[in-house]
Design a protein around this motif. Sequence first.
Motif, PDB file in Angstrom:
ATOM      1  N   ASP A  10      16.863  36.837   5.272  1.00  0.00           N
ATOM      2  CA  ASP A  10      18.042  35.998   5.507  1.00  0.00           C
ATOM      3  C   ASP A  10      19.122  36.740   6.301  1.00  0.00           C
ATOM      4  N   HIS A  11      18.801  37.973   6.746  1.00  0.00           N
ATOM      5  CA  HIS A  11      19.826  38.774   7.438  1.00  0.00           C
ATOM      6  C   HIS A  11      20.294  38.138   8.744  1.00  0.00           C
ATOM      7  N   ARG A  12      21.546  38.218   8.962  1.00  0.00           N
ATOM      8  CA  ARG A  12      22.180  37.955  10.271  1.00  0.00           C
ATOM      9  C   ARG A  12      23.437  38.809  10.289  1.00  0.00           C
ATOM     10  N   SER A  13      23.858  39.332  11.435  1.00  0.00           N
ATOM     11  CA  SER A  13      25.078  40.138  11.493  1.00  0.00           C
ATOM     12  C   SER A  13      26.290  39.239  11.328  1.00  0.00           C
ATOM     13  N   ILE A  14      27.251  39.702  10.546  1.00  0.00           N
ATOM     14  CA  ILE A  14      28.488  38.949  10.296  1.00  0.00           C
ATOM     15  C   ILE A  14      29.633  39.639  11.031  1.00  0.00           C
ATOM     16  N   ARG A  15      30.377  38.846  11.813  1.00  0.00           N
ATOM     17  CA  ARG A  15      31.458  39.423  12.619  1.00  0.00           C
ATOM     18  C   ARG A  15      32.805  38.766  12.332  1.00  0.00           C
ATOM     19  N   LYS A  16      32.888  38.023  11.223  1.00  0.00           N
ATOM     20  CA  LYS A  16      34.177  37.418  10.813  1.00  0.00           C
ATOM     21  C   LYS A  16      34.192  37.422   9.287  1.00  0.00           C
ATOM     22  N   GLY A  65      36.354  47.952  20.435  1.00  0.00           N
ATOM     23  CA  GLY A  65      36.699  46.713  21.133  1.00  0.00           C
ATOM     24  C   GLY A  65      36.407  45.483  20.284  1.00  0.00           C
ATOM     25  N   GLN A  66      36.312  45.678  18.956  1.00  0.00           N
ATOM     26  CA  GLN A  66      35.976  44.552  18.088  1.00  0.00           C
ATOM     27  C   GLN A  66      36.939  44.490  16.897  1.00  0.00           C
ATOM     28  N   ASN A  67      37.645  43.352  16.784  1.00  0.00           N
ATOM     29  CA  ASN A  67      38.700  43.202  15.776  1.00  0.00           C
ATOM     30  C   ASN A  67      38.216  43.332  14.348  1.00  0.00           C
ATOM     31  N   TYR A  68      37.008  42.829  14.084  1.00  0.00           N
ATOM     32  CA  TYR A  68      36.550  42.840  12.696  1.00  0.00           C
ATOM     33  C   TYR A  68      36.255  44.250  12.184  1.00  0.00           C
ATOM     34  N   VAL A  69      36.381  45.249  13.073  1.00  0.00           N
ATOM     35  CA  VAL A  69      36.244  46.637  12.621  1.00  0.00           C
ATOM     36  C   VAL A  69      37.476  47.032  11.784  1.00  0.00           C
ATOM     37  N   ILE A 132      27.308  41.972   6.638  1.00  0.00           N
ATOM     38  CA  ILE A 132      27.471  43.289   7.286  1.00  0.00           C
ATOM     39  C   ILE A 132      27.290  43.175   8.796  1.00  0.00           C
ATOM     40  N   CYS A 133      27.868  44.152   9.489  1.00  0.00           N
ATOM     41  CA  CYS A 133      27.491  44.354  10.900  1.00  0.00           C
ATOM     42  C   CYS A 133      27.534  45.858  11.194  1.00  0.00           C
ATOM     43  N   TYR A 134      26.518  46.349  11.819  1.00  0.00           N
ATOM     44  CA  TYR A 134      26.521  47.740  12.289  1.00  0.00           C
ATOM     45  C   TYR A 134      27.444  47.842  13.503  1.00  0.00           C
ATOM     46  N   ILE A 135      28.059  49.007  13.698  1.00  0.00           N
ATOM     47  CA  ILE A 135      28.978  49.179  14.821  1.00  0.00           C
ATOM     48  C   ILE A 135      28.615  50.421  15.630  1.00  0.00           C
ATOM     49  N   GLY A 136      27.695  50.233  16.573  1.00  0.00           N
ATOM     50  CA  GLY A 136      27.325  51.334  17.464  1.00  0.00           C
ATOM     51  C   GLY A 136      28.386  51.562  18.521  1.00  0.00           C
ATOM     52  N   SER A 137      29.232  50.549  18.750  1.00  0.00           N
ATOM     53  CA  SER A 137      30.240  50.679  19.808  1.00  0.00           C
ATOM     54  C   SER A 137      31.320  51.701  19.445  1.00  0.00           C
ATOM     55  N   LEU A 138      31.240  52.288  18.250  1.00  0.00           N
ATOM     56  CA  LEU A 138      32.123  53.439  17.966  1.00  0.00           C
ATOM     57  C   LEU A 138      31.818  54.567  18.945  1.00  0.00           C
ATOM     58  N   ARG A 172      20.329  32.517  12.416  1.00  0.00           N
ATOM     59  CA  ARG A 172      19.474  33.700  12.309  1.00  0.00           C
ATOM     60  C   ARG A 172      18.889  34.007  13.690  1.00  0.00           C
ATOM     61  N   LYS A 173      18.944  35.260  14.105  1.00  0.00           N
ATOM     62  CA  LYS A 173      18.507  35.602  15.472  1.00  0.00           C
ATOM     63  C   LYS A 173      17.012  35.897  15.476  1.00  0.00           C
ATOM     64  N   PRO A 174      16.270  35.250  16.386  1.00  0.00           N
ATOM     65  CA  PRO A 174      14.810  35.460  16.408  1.00  0.00           C
ATOM     66  C   PRO A 174      14.456  36.909  16.714  1.00  0.00           C
ATOM     67  N   ARG A 175      13.295  37.317  16.260  1.00  0.00           N
ATOM     68  CA  ARG A 175      12.774  38.649  16.553  1.00  0.00           C
ATOM     69  C   ARG A 175      11.532  38.519  17.433  1.00  0.00           C
ATOM     70  N   LEU A 176      11.171  39.629  18.073  1.00  0.00           N
ATOM     71  CA  LEU A 176       9.952  39.662  18.889  1.00  0.00           C
ATOM     72  C   LEU A 176       8.767  39.175  18.058  1.00  0.00           C
TER      73      LEU A 176
HETATM   74  C1  LIG Z   1      22.748  50.838  15.077  1.00  0.00           C
HETATM   75  C2  LIG Z   1      23.281  49.449  15.419  1.00  0.00           C
HETATM   76  C3  LIG Z   1      24.463  49.325  16.117  1.00  0.00           C
HETATM   77  C4  LIG Z   1      25.005  48.059  16.366  1.00  0.00           C
HETATM   78  N1  LIG Z   1      26.213  47.978  16.995  1.00  0.00           N
HETATM   79  C5  LIG Z   1      26.798  46.783  17.149  1.00  0.00           C
HETATM   80  C6  LIG Z   1      28.095  46.691  17.719  1.00  0.00           C
HETATM   81  O1  LIG Z   1      28.714  47.685  18.070  1.00  0.00           O
HETATM   82  N2  LIG Z   1      28.644  45.456  17.840  1.00  0.00           N
HETATM   83  C7  LIG Z   1      28.016  44.335  17.435  1.00  0.00           C
HETATM   84  O2  LIG Z   1      28.595  43.268  17.552  1.00  0.00           O
HETATM   85  N3  LIG Z   1      26.772  44.380  16.894  1.00  0.00           N
HETATM   86  C8  LIG Z   1      26.162  45.581  16.730  1.00  0.00           C
HETATM   87  N4  LIG Z   1      24.922  45.663  16.155  1.00  0.00           N
HETATM   88  C9  LIG Z   1      24.272  44.443  15.672  1.00  0.00           C
HETATM   89  C10 LIG Z   1      23.162  43.989  16.607  1.00  0.00           C
HETATM   90  O3  LIG Z   1      23.707  43.462  17.778  1.00  0.00           O
HETATM   91  C11 LIG Z   1      22.336  42.937  15.858  1.00  0.00           C
HETATM   92  O4  LIG Z   1      21.750  43.517  14.705  1.00  0.00           O
HETATM   93  C12 LIG Z   1      21.212  42.355  16.734  1.00  0.00           C
HETATM   94  O5  LIG Z   1      21.736  41.683  17.850  1.00  0.00           O
HETATM   95  C13 LIG Z   1      20.365  41.370  15.931  1.00  0.00           C
HETATM   96  O6  LIG Z   1      21.181  40.357  15.399  1.00  0.00           O
HETATM   97  P1  LIG Z   1      21.241  40.072  13.832  1.00  0.00           P
HETATM   98  O7  LIG Z   1      21.628  41.363  13.133  1.00  0.00           O
HETATM   99  O8  LIG Z   1      22.291  39.005  13.655  1.00  0.00           O
HETATM  100  O9  LIG Z   1      19.911  39.603  13.405  1.00  0.00           O
HETATM  101  C14 LIG Z   1      24.329  46.895  15.928  1.00  0.00           C
HETATM  102  C15 LIG Z   1      23.127  47.051  15.249  1.00  0.00           C
HETATM  103  C16 LIG Z   1      22.599  48.295  14.995  1.00  0.00           C
HETATM  104  C17 LIG Z   1      21.306  48.416  14.229  1.00  0.00           C
END
Ligand SMILES: Cc1cc2nc3c(=O)[nH]c(=O)nc-3n(C[C@H](O)[C@H](O)[C@H](O)COP(=O)(O)O)c2cc1C
Length: 245
Positions: A10-16, A65-69, A132-138, A172-176
């Motif tokens: 059920d995972h999807r990244s949350i940005r709000k 560059g992302q407010n929800y951080v 949750i959302c991961y933030i690699g843009s740090l 939910r975002k499709p995967r390969l």
């Molecule tokens: C290590 C890592 C860094 C990520 N960095 C960002 C980020 O900086 N900003 C962002 O909006 N999403 C970030 N994401 C989320 C991915 O964009 C997201 O997991 C991917 O597009 C698949 O979407 P989903 O998680 O909604 O299924 C990151 C994910 C990972 C694993």
Amino acid sequence: MNQVIETILDHRSIRKFKDIPLTEDQISTIIEASQQASTSSYMMAYSIIGVTEQHKKEALAEVSGQNYVKDNGHLLVFCADFHRVTIKASDEEYEDMLPNIENSEHFLVSAIDAALAAQNAALAAESMGLGICYIGSLRNNIEKVDQVLSLPKHVIPLFGLVIGTPDHRPDRKPRLPKEAVYFENEYKSYEEPLETFNSTIAAYYLNRGSNNRTDSWTDQMLRRFTHPMRMDVTEFVQRKGFNKR
Ligand SMILES: Cc1cc2nc3c(=O)[nH]c(=O)nc-3n(C[C@H](O)[C@H](O)[C@H](O)COP(=O)(O)O)c2cc1C
């Protein structure tokens, strides 16, 4: 299907996020789950910085560059860490350790350990109904993040993990397709599953609830890798004592 698999799928990244801070109990449970991840040779080669000071969250939000951080329930930054293993070393032992700590093998170990711990944290949070959302843009300004968090030598920030009560429910975002990522016994370079996936993802981008666009996965990857990105990370990482040999 059991509940763990349901949570994973059920995972999807949350940005709000709603303006609800995580409780101390929630944070403790998430960190404990994170720490229980497998770890290479028991090295536990990572640290997790919980960022609670608003000015620091704001500085990190600006880097990413992302407010929800800054607007979330809690912000974690996962760091590769070989400082801890040097703390008890004599000067002589420290000198002996350096070539080993600073090689590619241990750079990989620390990144893998941190990623496994982070994904446990992510799953624990999601199992509690949080998003949750991961933030690699740090890593847009890795030097700045390093300064904000006062990281010593042999500690580098890898990525953030924002956690909180979701205030939206994206699709939910499709995967390969499985055939594109799972092979038996030897690697296979298939084009056909990628073509299939391009149609799937094109439909997803066109029809999703927000930020609609016309795109394909292979075009996205071509754009990504034909534009050099964060080229300063190599020099930074080496200066901090990682991946030098
Ligand atoms: C290590 C890592 C860094 C990520 N960095 C960002 C980020 O900086 N900003 C962002 O909006 N999403 C970030 N994401 C989320 C991915 O964009 C997201 O997991 C991917 O597009 C698949 O979407 P989903 O998680 O909604 O299924 C990151 C994910 C990972 C694993």
